[in-house]
Design a protein around this motif. Structure first.
Motif, PDB file in Angstrom:
ATOM      1  N   THR A 149      -1.202  12.176 -14.199  1.00  0.00           N
ATOM      2  CA  THR A 149      -2.191  11.104 -14.177  1.00  0.00           C
ATOM      3  C   THR A 149      -1.901  10.189 -13.020  1.00  0.00           C
ATOM      4  OG1 THR A 149      -3.192   9.363 -15.470  1.00  0.00           O
ATOM      5  CG2 THR A 149      -0.836   9.639 -15.734  1.00  0.00           C
ATOM      6  N   THR A 150      -2.819   9.318 -12.728  1.00  0.00           N
ATOM      7  CA  THR A 150      -2.564   8.320 -11.702  1.00  0.00           C
ATOM      8  C   THR A 150      -2.010   7.064 -12.339  1.00  0.00           C
ATOM      9  OG1 THR A 150      -4.827   7.512 -11.854  1.00  0.00           O
ATOM     10  CG2 THR A 150      -4.370   9.166 -10.166  1.00  0.00           C
ATOM     11  N   ALA A 151      -1.276   6.308 -11.543  1.00  0.00           N
ATOM     12  CA  ALA A 151      -0.694   5.068 -12.054  1.00  0.00           C
ATOM     13  C   ALA A 151      -1.797   4.065 -12.336  1.00  0.00           C
ATOM     14  CB  ALA A 151       0.280   4.494 -11.020  1.00  0.00           C
ATOM     15  N   GLY A 193       2.318   1.613  -3.457  1.00  0.00           N
ATOM     16  CA  GLY A 193       1.257   1.980  -4.404  1.00  0.00           C
ATOM     17  C   GLY A 193       0.869   3.443  -4.292  1.00  0.00           C
ATOM     18  N   ARG A 194       0.711   3.921  -3.058  1.00  0.00           N
ATOM     19  CA  ARG A 194       0.369   5.344  -2.864  1.00  0.00           C
ATOM     20  C   ARG A 194       1.490   6.249  -3.360  1.00  0.00           C
ATOM     21  NH1 ARG A 194      -1.484   3.412   2.185  1.00  0.00           N
ATOM     22  NH2 ARG A 194       0.396   4.215   3.177  1.00  0.00           N
ATOM     23  N   HIS A 195       2.717   5.869  -3.070  1.00  0.00           N
ATOM     24  CA  HIS A 195       3.852   6.696  -3.495  1.00  0.00           C
ATOM     25  C   HIS A 195       3.975   6.714  -5.016  1.00  0.00           C
ATOM     26  CE1 HIS A 195       7.528   8.917  -2.861  1.00  0.00           C
ATOM     27  NE2 HIS A 195       8.063   8.178  -3.824  1.00  0.00           N
ATOM     28  N   LEU A 196       3.822   5.557  -5.639  1.00  0.00           N
ATOM     29  CA  LEU A 196       3.884   5.480  -7.096  1.00  0.00           C
ATOM     30  C   LEU A 196       2.796   6.347  -7.724  1.00  0.00           C
ATOM     31  CD1 LEU A 196       5.152   4.251  -9.656  1.00  0.00           C
ATOM     32  CD2 LEU A 196       3.591   2.303  -9.362  1.00  0.00           C
ATOM     33  N   ALA A 197       1.603   6.322  -7.159  1.00  0.00           N
ATOM     34  CA  ALA A 197       0.504   7.150  -7.674  1.00  0.00           C
ATOM     35  C   ALA A 197       0.843   8.632  -7.545  1.00  0.00           C
ATOM     36  CB  ALA A 197      -0.793   6.821  -6.934  1.00  0.00           C
ATOM     37  N   ARG A 198       1.458   9.030  -6.424  1.00  0.00           N
ATOM     38  CA  ARG A 198       1.849  10.447  -6.251  1.00  0.00           C
ATOM     39  C   ARG A 198       2.910  10.849  -7.270  1.00  0.00           C
ATOM     40  NH1 ARG A 198       1.477   9.139  -0.720  1.00  0.00           N
ATOM     41  NH2 ARG A 198       3.738   8.914  -0.552  1.00  0.00           N
ATOM     42  N   ALA A 245       3.444   9.458 -10.211  1.00  0.00           N
ATOM     43  CA  ALA A 245       2.803   9.487 -11.530  1.00  0.00           C
ATOM     44  C   ALA A 245       1.995  10.760 -11.702  1.00  0.00           C
ATOM     45  CB  ALA A 245       1.930   8.250 -11.720  1.00  0.00           C
ATOM     46  N   GLU A 246       1.261  11.129 -10.679  1.00  0.00           N
ATOM     47  CA  GLU A 246       0.441  12.359 -10.746  1.00  0.00           C
ATOM     48  C   GLU A 246       1.343  13.578 -10.945  1.00  0.00           C
ATOM     49  OE1 GLU A 246      -2.510  15.112 -10.783  1.00  0.00           O
ATOM     50  OE2 GLU A 246      -2.839  12.948 -10.784  1.00  0.00           O
ATOM     51  N   GLU A 256       0.826  -1.212   0.000  1.00  0.00           N
ATOM     52  CA  GLU A 256       0.000   0.000   0.000  1.00  0.00           C
ATOM     53  C   GLU A 256       0.857   1.257   0.000  1.00  0.00           C
ATOM     54  OE1 GLU A 256      -0.381  -2.608   2.112  1.00  0.00           O
ATOM     55  OE2 GLU A 256      -2.218  -3.450   1.255  1.00  0.00           O
TER      56      GLU A 256
END
Length: 126
Positions: free
Chosen positions: A123-125, A110-115, A117-118, A107
């Motif tokens: 965009t979000t991952a 995943g949250r860090h990767l989404a940040r 990417a944004e 988790e």
């Protein structure tokens, strides 16, 4: 990662979990089983796993130098496939270190990767 460790890992790869995070958990469990009585969950175990990243990054540098033939004494001592392998070792070591730090590694990552990417792609991952 030593050659004998790589051979041992390859020999066991047929029974290894196929999911990335299941594999990270399995590696973490395997490493912790070889730790002292505190189960390797102490501060020292965490620090050593984080420091292991430096060793692995050094092996990437050594492979790049060898692949480009920049060491006059050794010449072309590595291939770009060696560099790929060493980069994979860095990623694996980092994921296991993150898992050592928190059982919520999936988790957290995943949250860090989404940040990232944004911030980087707008965009979000996936």
């Amino acid at each position: 990662m030593s050659d004998s460790h790589r051979r041992d890992t390859r020999a066991r790869s047929t029974s290894a979990p196929t999911d990335l995070w299941e594999t990270v958990d399995a590696l973490w469990t395997w490493l912790d089983a070889d730790q002292p009585a505190d189960g390797g969950r102490g501060r020292e175990a965490l620090l050593l796993r984080v420091l292991k990243l430096s060793e692995e990054v050094g092996e990437v540098a050594q492979a790049v130098i060898g692949a480009t033939g920049q060491n006059p004494r050794k010449g072309a001592s590595h291939t770009w496939e060696d560099v790929e392998s060493e980069l994979c070792d860095v990623v694996i070591t980092a994921l296991v270190a993150l898992r050592t730090l928190t059982p919520e590694a999936r988790e957290v990552f995943g949250r860090h990767l989404a940040r990232v990417a944004e911030r980087s792609l707008g965009t979000t991952a996936p």
